[in-house]
Design a protein around this motif. Structure first.
Motif, PDB file in Angstrom:
ATOM      1  N   ALA A   5       6.076  -6.729   4.438  1.00 61.65           N
ATOM      2  CA  ALA A   5       4.923  -7.321   5.125  1.00 61.65           C
ATOM      3  C   ALA A   5       3.609  -6.721   4.620  1.00 61.65           C
ATOM      4  CB  ALA A   5       5.049  -7.126   6.638  1.00 61.65           C
ATOM      5  N   CYS A   6       3.540  -5.404   4.520  1.00 63.51           N
ATOM      6  CA  CYS A   6       2.311  -4.760   4.042  1.00 63.51           C
ATOM      7  C   CYS A   6       2.049  -5.097   2.580  1.00 63.51           C
ATOM      8  CB  CYS A   6       2.394  -3.245   4.238  1.00 63.51           C
ATOM      9  SG  CYS A   6       2.272  -2.749   5.970  1.00 63.51           S
ATOM     10  N   SER A   7       3.108  -5.175   1.780  1.00 64.48           N
ATOM     11  CA  SER A   7       2.943  -5.539   0.372  1.00 64.48           C
ATOM     12  C   SER A   7       2.365  -6.932   0.237  1.00 64.48           C
ATOM     13  CB  SER A   7       4.287  -5.472  -0.357  1.00 64.48           C
ATOM     14  OG  SER A   7       4.787  -4.162  -0.365  1.00 64.48           O
ATOM     15  N   ARG A   8       2.886  -7.875   1.018  1.00 67.36           N
ATOM     16  CA  ARG A   8       2.392  -9.253   0.953  1.00 67.36           C
ATOM     17  C   ARG A   8       0.946  -9.355   1.439  1.00 67.36           C
ATOM     18  NH1 ARG A   8       6.083 -13.495   0.297  1.00 67.36           N
ATOM     19  NH2 ARG A   8       8.228 -12.788   0.150  1.00 67.36           N
ATOM     20  N   GLU A   9       0.626  -8.640   2.521  1.00 66.18           N
ATOM     21  CA  GLU A   9      -0.729  -8.693   3.077  1.00 66.18           C
ATOM     22  C   GLU A   9      -1.761  -8.125   2.109  1.00 66.18           C
ATOM     23  OE1 GLU A   9      -0.665  -6.663   6.804  1.00 66.18           O
ATOM     24  OE2 GLU A   9       0.670  -8.131   7.721  1.00 66.18           O
ATOM     25  N   ASN A  10      -1.352  -7.211   1.252  1.00 67.40           N
ATOM     26  CA  ASN A  10      -2.284  -6.527   0.363  1.00 67.40           C
ATOM     27  C   ASN A  10      -2.031  -6.811  -1.111  1.00 67.40           C
ATOM     28  OD1 ASN A  10      -3.836  -4.741   2.334  1.00 67.40           O
ATOM     29  ND2 ASN A  10      -1.707  -4.461   2.922  1.00 67.40           N
ATOM     30  N   LEU A  11      -1.365  -7.915  -1.403  1.00 65.16           N
ATOM     31  CA  LEU A  11      -0.991  -8.246  -2.771  1.00 65.16           C
ATOM     32  C   LEU A  11      -2.200  -8.326  -3.705  1.00 65.16           C
ATOM     33  CD1 LEU A  11       1.200  -9.000  -4.781  1.00 65.16           C
ATOM     34  CD2 LEU A  11       0.918 -11.373  -4.078  1.00 65.16           C
ATOM     35  N   ARG A  12      -3.277  -8.936  -3.265  1.00 67.89           N
ATOM     36  CA  ARG A  12      -4.461  -9.082  -4.118  1.00 67.89           C
ATOM     37  C   ARG A  12      -5.034  -7.713  -4.489  1.00 67.89           C
ATOM     38  NH1 ARG A  12      -7.230 -13.657  -5.248  1.00 67.89           N
ATOM     39  NH2 ARG A  12      -6.182 -14.712  -3.559  1.00 67.89           N
ATOM     40  N   ALA A  13      -5.074  -6.784  -3.542  1.00 61.89           N
ATOM     41  CA  ALA A  13      -5.586  -5.443  -3.821  1.00 61.89           C
ATOM     42  C   ALA A  13      -4.650  -4.689  -4.757  1.00 61.89           C
ATOM     43  CB  ALA A  13      -5.757  -4.659  -2.519  1.00 61.89           C
ATOM     44  N   ILE A  14      -3.345  -4.883  -4.579  1.00 62.16           N
ATOM     45  CA  ILE A  14      -2.361  -4.219  -5.441  1.00 62.16           C
ATOM     46  C   ILE A  14      -2.514  -4.722  -6.872  1.00 62.16           C
ATOM     47  CG2 ILE A  14       0.107  -3.987  -5.938  1.00 62.16           C
ATOM     48  CD1 ILE A  14       0.544  -4.167  -2.850  1.00 62.16           C
ATOM     49  N   GLU A  15      -2.577  -6.034  -7.052  1.00 61.05           N
ATOM     50  CA  GLU A  15      -2.719  -6.616  -8.387  1.00 61.05           C
ATOM     51  C   GLU A  15      -4.057  -6.235  -9.018  1.00 61.05           C
ATOM     52  OE1 GLU A  15      -2.139 -10.780  -7.612  1.00 61.05           O
ATOM     53  OE2 GLU A  15      -0.024 -10.659  -8.136  1.00 61.05           O
ATOM     54  N   GLY A  16      -5.091  -6.072  -8.213  1.00 61.13           N
ATOM     55  CA  GLY A  16      -6.408  -5.728  -8.722  1.00 61.13           C
ATOM     56  C   GLY A  16      -6.459  -4.350  -9.374  1.00 61.13           C
TER      57      GLY A  16
END
Length: 69
Positions: free
Chosen positions: A51-62
């Protein structure tokens, strides 16, 4: 030296597997979770639940170098 959860202790006997804990929401999971994300930040390994990974995917990829995308 770094060891993964469930490694062995100084006596050579297997250690008790440690549950994974999400570094963001503190959700717990027993054993490996294929949908969780592992990150190394400031030299420390951290797990993030699905859930946290999906919610913050854009920040992770950035934060990825352009060679990864």
């Amino acid at each position: 030296m770094t060891s993964l959860p469930g490694g062995s202790d100084d006596t050579g006997s297997p250690a008790e597997p440690q549950p994974l804990v999400c570094a963001r929401c503190r959700a717990r999971a027993e054993g490996p979770q294929l949908t969780w994300t592992y990150s190394v930040e400031d030299g420390a390994g951290r797990y993030f639940c699905e859930a946290c990974s999906r919610e913050n995917l854009r920040a992770i990829e950035g934060r990825l170098d352009s060679g990864w995308w």
